[in-house]
Design a protein around this motif. Structure first.
Motif, PDB file in Angstrom:
ATOM      1  N   ILE A 140      35.958  39.404  37.043  1.00  0.00           N
ATOM      2  CA  ILE A 140      34.942  39.934  37.964  1.00  0.00           C
ATOM      3  C   ILE A 140      35.086  39.281  39.334  1.00  0.00           C
ATOM      4  O   ILE A 140      35.082  39.957  40.374  1.00  0.00           O
ATOM      5  CB  ILE A 140      33.531  39.681  37.412  1.00  0.00           C
ATOM      6  N   LEU A 141      35.221  37.968  39.354  1.00  0.00           N
ATOM      7  CA  LEU A 141      35.318  37.249  40.626  1.00  0.00           C
ATOM      8  C   LEU A 141      36.513  37.699  41.448  1.00  0.00           C
ATOM      9  O   LEU A 141      36.456  37.750  42.680  1.00  0.00           O
ATOM     10  CB  LEU A 141      35.413  35.743  40.359  1.00  0.00           C
ATOM     11  N   SER A 142      37.592  38.049  40.771  1.00  0.00           N
ATOM     12  CA  SER A 142      38.808  38.455  41.472  1.00  0.00           C
ATOM     13  C   SER A 142      38.786  39.912  41.898  1.00  0.00           C
ATOM     14  O   SER A 142      39.652  40.349  42.663  1.00  0.00           O
ATOM     15  CB  SER A 142      40.020  38.212  40.579  1.00  0.00           C
ATOM     16  N   GLY A 143      37.835  40.683  41.398  1.00  0.00           N
ATOM     17  CA  GLY A 143      37.764  42.100  41.728  1.00  0.00           C
ATOM     18  C   GLY A 143      38.678  42.977  40.894  1.00  0.00           C
ATOM     19  O   GLY A 143      38.759  44.195  41.124  1.00  0.00           O
ATOM     20  N   SER A 146      35.268  45.682  38.078  1.00  0.00           N
ATOM     21  CA  SER A 146      34.026  45.716  38.862  1.00  0.00           C
ATOM     22  C   SER A 146      32.814  45.468  37.972  1.00  0.00           C
ATOM     23  O   SER A 146      32.846  45.687  36.761  1.00  0.00           O
ATOM     24  CB  SER A 146      33.880  47.068  39.553  1.00  0.00           C
ATOM     25  N   GLN A 147      31.741  45.024  38.606  1.00  0.00           N
ATOM     26  CA  GLN A 147      30.498  44.808  37.880  1.00  0.00           C
ATOM     27  C   GLN A 147      29.962  46.113  37.314  1.00  0.00           C
ATOM     28  O   GLN A 147      29.370  46.141  36.228  1.00  0.00           O
ATOM     29  CB  GLN A 147      29.447  44.164  38.800  1.00  0.00           C
ATOM     30  N   GLU A 148      30.171  47.210  38.029  1.00  0.00           N
ATOM     31  CA  GLU A 148      29.716  48.521  37.539  1.00  0.00           C
ATOM     32  C   GLU A 148      30.436  48.890  36.244  1.00  0.00           C
ATOM     33  O   GLU A 148      29.818  49.429  35.311  1.00  0.00           O
ATOM     34  CB  GLU A 148      29.966  49.595  38.600  1.00  0.00           C
ATOM     35  N   GLY A 157      30.271  45.367  24.796  1.00  0.00           N
ATOM     36  CA  GLY A 157      31.520  46.034  25.104  1.00  0.00           C
ATOM     37  C   GLY A 157      32.406  45.238  26.041  1.00  0.00           C
ATOM     38  O   GLY A 157      32.084  44.114  26.458  1.00  0.00           O
ATOM     39  N   TYR A 158      33.530  45.837  26.401  1.00  0.00           N
ATOM     40  CA  TYR A 158      34.518  45.152  27.220  1.00  0.00           C
ATOM     41  C   TYR A 158      35.334  46.169  28.009  1.00  0.00           C
ATOM     42  O   TYR A 158      35.332  47.379  27.725  1.00  0.00           O
ATOM     43  CB  TYR A 158      35.457  44.323  26.346  1.00  0.00           C
ATOM     44  N   VAL A 159      36.046  45.653  29.012  1.00  0.00           N
ATOM     45  CA  VAL A 159      36.957  46.447  29.819  1.00  0.00           C
ATOM     46  C   VAL A 159      38.311  45.741  29.827  1.00  0.00           C
ATOM     47  O   VAL A 159      38.379  44.516  29.992  1.00  0.00           O
ATOM     48  CB  VAL A 159      36.444  46.617  31.264  1.00  0.00           C
ATOM     49  N   ALA A 168      43.533  42.099  33.362  1.00  0.00           N
ATOM     50  CA  ALA A 168      42.216  41.487  33.192  1.00  0.00           C
ATOM     51  C   ALA A 168      41.566  41.999  31.918  1.00  0.00           C
ATOM     52  O   ALA A 168      41.732  43.159  31.540  1.00  0.00           O
ATOM     53  CB  ALA A 168      41.327  41.792  34.396  1.00  0.00           C
ATOM     54  N   VAL A 169      40.814  41.102  31.270  1.00  0.00           N
ATOM     55  CA  VAL A 169      40.002  41.446  30.097  1.00  0.00           C
ATOM     56  C   VAL A 169      38.650  40.789  30.298  1.00  0.00           C
ATOM     57  O   VAL A 169      38.566  39.570  30.510  1.00  0.00           O
ATOM     58  CB  VAL A 169      40.634  40.938  28.789  1.00  0.00           C
ATOM     59  N   CYS A 170      37.587  41.597  30.238  1.00  0.00           N
ATOM     60  CA  CYS A 170      36.255  41.025  30.443  1.00  0.00           C
ATOM     61  C   CYS A 170      35.219  41.829  29.687  1.00  0.00           C
ATOM     62  O   CYS A 170      35.274  43.064  29.649  1.00  0.00           O
ATOM     63  CB  CYS A 170      35.900  40.996  31.929  1.00  0.00           C
ATOM     64  N   GLY A 171      34.262  41.139  29.087  1.00  0.00           N
ATOM     65  CA  GLY A 171      33.144  41.787  28.415  1.00  0.00           C
ATOM     66  C   GLY A 171      31.879  41.674  29.234  1.00  0.00           C
ATOM     67  O   GLY A 171      31.791  40.870  30.173  1.00  0.00           O
TER      68      GLY A 171
END
Length: 679
Positions: A140-143, A146-148, A157-159, A168-171
């Motif tokens: 998220i911090l790196s863009g 996105s937060q959306e 969930g995750y993206v 990138a992998v983030c939930g």
């Protein structure tokens, strides 16, 4: 080329398939048509399944033992993102434990796949270099995400985003990040089936494709209660998408480390040892005029009308949440037992919408008070409570649950008398009506606490698999948002956990394809015979019909004819994996359930043998051998609960040692069981 590494908990299988970057997902030819499938499998499909099984065994294995003294050494390979070499996996400096685990798992598995050691680095600015995959908050911090995008997959969930330069992998929260890491690995060929069966491809040069994927589970809560109590050392796996135990409030931080029964929270939220002496009025008044204390019956029933108790209870709940802020679910429920255990004081009875044995409104008043306190101090936390037994299974008359309260309806006897069929079974009519009543009043507040296991007699074949499939179809269709299973059946337990985990995320998943995939990986060459038995068992349940109940013995399934047919199938399965000790043990765990149930009903002590003595002797000897290998201690609840006591009730055998399976005489018995029956 196939390489295998086996260990005390099973093995990993590494495959080197020329011209491919990962293990191919095999196609199954069974369509999900439960009634047709369970009554008569088309022969053509059976042949195709056998062919598919052969192909998959040729390509992969998760059980073969390594050659003595040899260990697999992976040659160093490379991992690329497009044309860019992947060099590191990155997290922020203060990443959570789950984010750290997600990153470490990607590093570990990529090494298993390719032999390449990636660096695990911390990045404290917003720039992710090329050749790096960002995990968790850093994405998220790196863009890169996105937060959306993250908000669209709340809560678990995750993206995943992989391009030709970085990834990138983030939930939405760190648990989702961990789910995302395992999903990324699955896209690279890693297949996880059970705690002792997973497949990892061996690819010397791995090119990670471009990926843009987002996913969230259908159910908010996806749990198995007390799994590690019935199956020592086994926990619902995050790799299969389950809600981990560390996402639920644990009473150990309230000074009750021995209290495992989080579902009945009253006994640790208001423990008698802390309040009983000075405040006996906090506890339920019995019909004899005495207050409950330990030893009087099911623990934990409280006087819910006592305002001081209610206030003290909420303080302890806040204390628990303060100690476990990272957890999502906290439980506020009654004690165990039925309506006769509830407080009989006039003030409590006055809270009931109808006098007698309907205490739903009384409970919700207490739960809602606690929930409002929690919502004020810790918004976002969910409070779970129970609609359990005749005391609270019926929907409320006057009081509805607060928005942060999730009611776990329990399809439990006597409202639910059949666990081998869905809620549309006539034996489950009352439960279906009650659940529909709850849904009509508070559709956004409903979870399920289900009972897919025989708790009275542990090793009888218990056919709840398709019943749970049917129920899960119903639950998803009416908007149930969470399901907790009270353990899992002994037979086909790993299959149950695997398929249930998939349905938690996608209620429309192809169940028959999942069964075939699992059995091929788990049983290898024995899969066709085990599938035949699995189909046979559920066909018998549907066609006779059989109504198995979770809290009682269910001997009617394993008739003498059932045992004869089933044991022939298991003989075929055993022969298919005779040289594969891991898979042979898996086959024999299932066979034990049939042998045990057959011998429990038909033995020389009750003089009800349905086979000749020689055949009975062989069955008994094999049953004891498998029990020894499984290190079985208990087989049921109540009388003759322990295996050696049960053996004494079905055969002229007195086992003396503790544990019984370490007695040298058992080895002699297994080798020559006929000597036991020479009178």
């Amino acid at each position: 080329m196939i390489y295998n590494i086996s260990g005390s908990k099973g093995c990993l299988a590494f495959t080197d398939i020329p011209g491919t970057s990962c293990i191919r997902i095999w196609r199954t030819y069974f369509e999900y048509k439960p009634k047709i499938m369970r009554s008569n499998i088309n022969k053509t499909k059976t042949v195709l399944f056998g062919l598919i099984t052969f192909i998959m065994i040729f390509l992969t294995s998760c059980t073969s033992q390594p050659e003595s003294g040899k260990m697999f050494t992976q040659k160093k390979g490379d991992v690329r993102l497009g044309d860019k070499e992947l060099t590191a996996v990155a997290i922020v400096h203060q990443a959570s434990e789950r984010e750290q685990l997600a990153a470490q798992e990607i590093v570990n598995y990529l090494f298993k796949i390719t032999g390449k050691h990636l660096s695990l680095i911390n990045i404290n600015n917003a720039t992710v270099p090329e050749g790096v995959i960002a995990i968790g908050k850093l994405a998220i911090l790196s863009g890169l995400i996105s937060q959306e995008e993250i908000d669209s997959v709340a809560n678990d969930g995750y993206v995943i985003k992989i391009n030709r330069k970085n990834g990138a992998v983030c939930g939405w929260r760190d648990l989702g990040t961990l789910y995302g890491a395992y999903d990324l690995l699955s896209k690279l060929g890693v297949k996880y089936y059970s705690q002792d069966c997973e497949i990892v491809p061996h690819i010397s040069s791995l090119k990670i494709p471009e990926i843009t994927n987002s996913k969230k589970p259908y159910y908010d809560m996806r749990a198995i209660f007390k799994l590690d109590v019935y199956f020592h050392g086994l926990r619902p796996s995050v790799k299969l998408g389950y809600t981990p135990y560390d996402d639920m409030g644990y009473s150990g931080d309230l000074g009750a480390p021995e209290e495992r029964n989080w579902v009945h929270s009253a006994s640790f939220m208001m423990p008698y040892r802390k309040y009983g002496k000075e405040h006996p009025e906090y506890f339920a008044l019995q019909k004899n005029g005495q207050r409950y204390k330990p030893g009087d019956g099911p623990p934990g029933h409280l006087c819910l009308s006592n305002e001081n108790m209610r206030e003290e209870s909420s303080k302890r709940l806040l204390l628990l949440i303060e100690k476990q802020k990272e957890r999502s679910f906290f439980v506020v429920t009654q004690g165990d037992g039925r309506s006769d255990c509830w407080c009989q004081c006039n003030s409590c009875k006055a809270l009931d919408a109808e006098r007698g044995n309907n205490m739903t409104d009384r409970l919700l008043r207490y739960v809602n008070y606690n929930a409002r306190v929690v919502a004020k101090n810790y918004p976002g936390k969910k409070i779970l409570t129970l609609a359990y037994t005749e005391a609270t299974s019926r929907p409320p008359k006057k009081i509805l649950p607060e928005p942060n309260v999730m009611v776990m309806y329990c399809p439990y006897p006597p409202q639910t008398m059949c666990q081998s069929h869905g809620l549309d079974c006539p034996e489950n009519k009352i439960a279906l009506e009650e659940l529909k009543g709850w849904l009509s009043k508070c559709p956004d507040n409903m979870y399920i606490f289900d009972y897919p296991r025989g708790y009275n007699t542990w090793y009888e074949p218990f056919g709840s698999f398709y019943a749970m499939v049917s129920k899960m179809n119903f639950y998803s269709s009416v908007g149930i948002r969470g399901v907790i299973d009270c353990v899992v059946p002994t037979n086909f337990s790993d299959l149950f956990i695997f398929v249930q985990g998939k349905l938690f995320w996608d209620p429309k998943a192809d169940v028959e394809a999942l069964i075939d995939e699992f059995m091929t990986a788990y049983y290898g060459p024995a899969a066709p015979a085990i599938r035949d038995y699995f189909n046979f068992m559920h066909h018998e349940i549907d066609s006779r019909p059989i109504h198995q109940m979770c809290e009682g013995p269910n001997p009617e399934l394993v008739t003498s004819e059932y045992a004869d047919k089933a044991l022939k199938m298991f003989k075929t399965a055993q022969a298919a994996v005779a040289n594969d000790s891991v898979r042979l043990r898996r086959v024999e765990v299932e066979k034990f359930c049939v042998l045990w149930s057959d011998l429990d009903q038909r033995n020389t002590v009750n003089n009800k043998l349905s086979v000749g003595l020689d055949e009975h002797i062989q069955r008994f000897g094999e049953m004891v051998r498998i029990a020894r290998d499984m290190k079985i201690i208990k087989v049921k609840n109540g009388d003759k609960a322990y295996f050696k006591d049960w053996v004494r009730s079905v055969a002229p055998l007195w086992l003396q040692s503790e544990p019984w399976y370490e007695d040298p005489a058992v080895d002699v018995l297994v080798a020559q069981p006929e000597n036991l029956f020479k009178y």
